[in-house]
Design an enzyme around this catalytic site. Sequence first.
Site, PDB file in Angstrom:
ATOM      1  N   ARG A   1      10.934 104.484   3.862  1.00 38.62           N
ATOM      2  CA  ARG A   1      10.506 104.576   5.027  1.00 38.62           C
ATOM      3  C   ARG A   1      10.782 103.956   6.508  1.00 38.62           C
ATOM      4  O   ARG A   1      12.222 102.650   5.780  1.00 38.62           O
ATOM      5  CB  ARG A   1       8.673 103.312   4.969  1.00 38.62           C
ATOM      6  CG  ARG A   1       7.962 104.563   4.302  1.00 38.62           C
ATOM      7  CD  ARG A   1       7.596 106.274   5.511  1.00 38.62           C
ATOM      8  NE  ARG A   1       6.352 107.064   5.177  1.00 38.62           N
ATOM      9  CZ  ARG A   1       6.805 107.283   4.260  1.00 38.62           C
ATOM     10  NH1 ARG A   1       8.727 108.553   3.807  1.00 38.62           N
ATOM     11  NH2 ARG A   1       5.937 108.481   3.950  1.00 38.62           N
TER      12      ARG A   1
ATOM     13  N   HIS B   1      15.956 113.119   8.075  1.00 36.30           N
ATOM     14  CA  HIS B   1      14.507 112.418   7.200  1.00 36.30           C
ATOM     15  C   HIS B   1      14.799 114.074   6.472  1.00 36.30           C
ATOM     16  O   HIS B   1      13.594 114.565   6.976  1.00 36.30           O
ATOM     17  CB  HIS B   1      13.668 112.562   8.405  1.00 36.30           C
ATOM     18  CG  HIS B   1      12.497 112.840   7.425  1.00 36.30           C
ATOM     19  ND1 HIS B   1      11.869 111.380   8.480  1.00 36.30           N
ATOM     20  CD2 HIS B   1      11.487 113.132   5.844  1.00 36.30           C
ATOM     21  CE1 HIS B   1      10.602 111.147   7.683  1.00 36.30           C
ATOM     22  NE2 HIS B   1      10.337 111.754   6.243  1.00 36.30           N
TER      23      HIS B   1
END
Length: 310
Positions: free
Chosen positions: A225, A273
């Site tokens: 994250r 990502h």
Amino acid sequence: MVRILFSAPPGLWAEYRAPLTRALDEAGIKAEIVTGTGDPAAIDYVVFAPGGGLSDFTPFTGAKAVLSLWAGVETVVGNPTLTQPLCRMVDAGLEEGMVEWVTGHVLRHHLGFDRDICATEPHWDQRVPPLARDRTVAVLGLGALGRACAEALAALRFRVLGWSRNPRAVPGIDCHHGAEGLRPVLEQAGIVVLLLPRTPETEGLIDAERLSWLPEGAVLLNPGRGALIDEAAVLAALDAGRLGHATLDVFRTEPLPPDHPFWRHPRVTVTPHVASETRPASAARVIAENVRRAEAGEPLLFRVDRARGY
């Protein structure tokens, strides 16, 4: 017949329609899947991903569960209107993708591939890297993804240290936990892999103080994250030579803004990502299994603990 609302960003329904229909059929579930709420009270299950326009779960009075397509649920777990059981996504596709990204980048840094690939002049640098058994890798976060990555790295004979906020036991992994267990793990780590969820306790976990605990030249990998790291502290540690490299797949703002200093820093690798994406075929089977379980009165898989945030 159960009625399922598919609420996700535009375009995802086209990817999920066939695999989800097939998975429900294989699970023996007769279902009607809709993409518009119509009568919310008639919905039995909500398949959910942020960005689909759904933020108020109050009208879904008959919903037995909200089934997330994402492994991370930080954007929804604190929603006060969400009183239905919430399940996060844990599936083989996510796990395999993360293991491949993590092992690939650990090996890249361990073997010094960047030194050779980025060379622009003839060179004959015969520096021999240590064997994996002589390199310590720390995996912070020992949930499903962290455990799988730690086990894969141990299978390659890296010395793997694991850290989690609460006690965990993983065969073959030297596991530590709690605030008192973090420093000794970081002090030994040549490579650190962040696979923690985003919670109030993990926000900004890797800050200037904890970066100072790392051996000089250590490498940081963050496919977990974006909020786990203090970006300014990471940049400062890189500039000071304290941190050797940062390979980052997740960021506080995504897409990463074009003017962000991570793009231009010579010791930062940005990946967009992609470390682990939900694959429709495998994720659909997880959704179908949870619907089957709920209809049979069995416990749901991967139910979120609201107090812990994951």
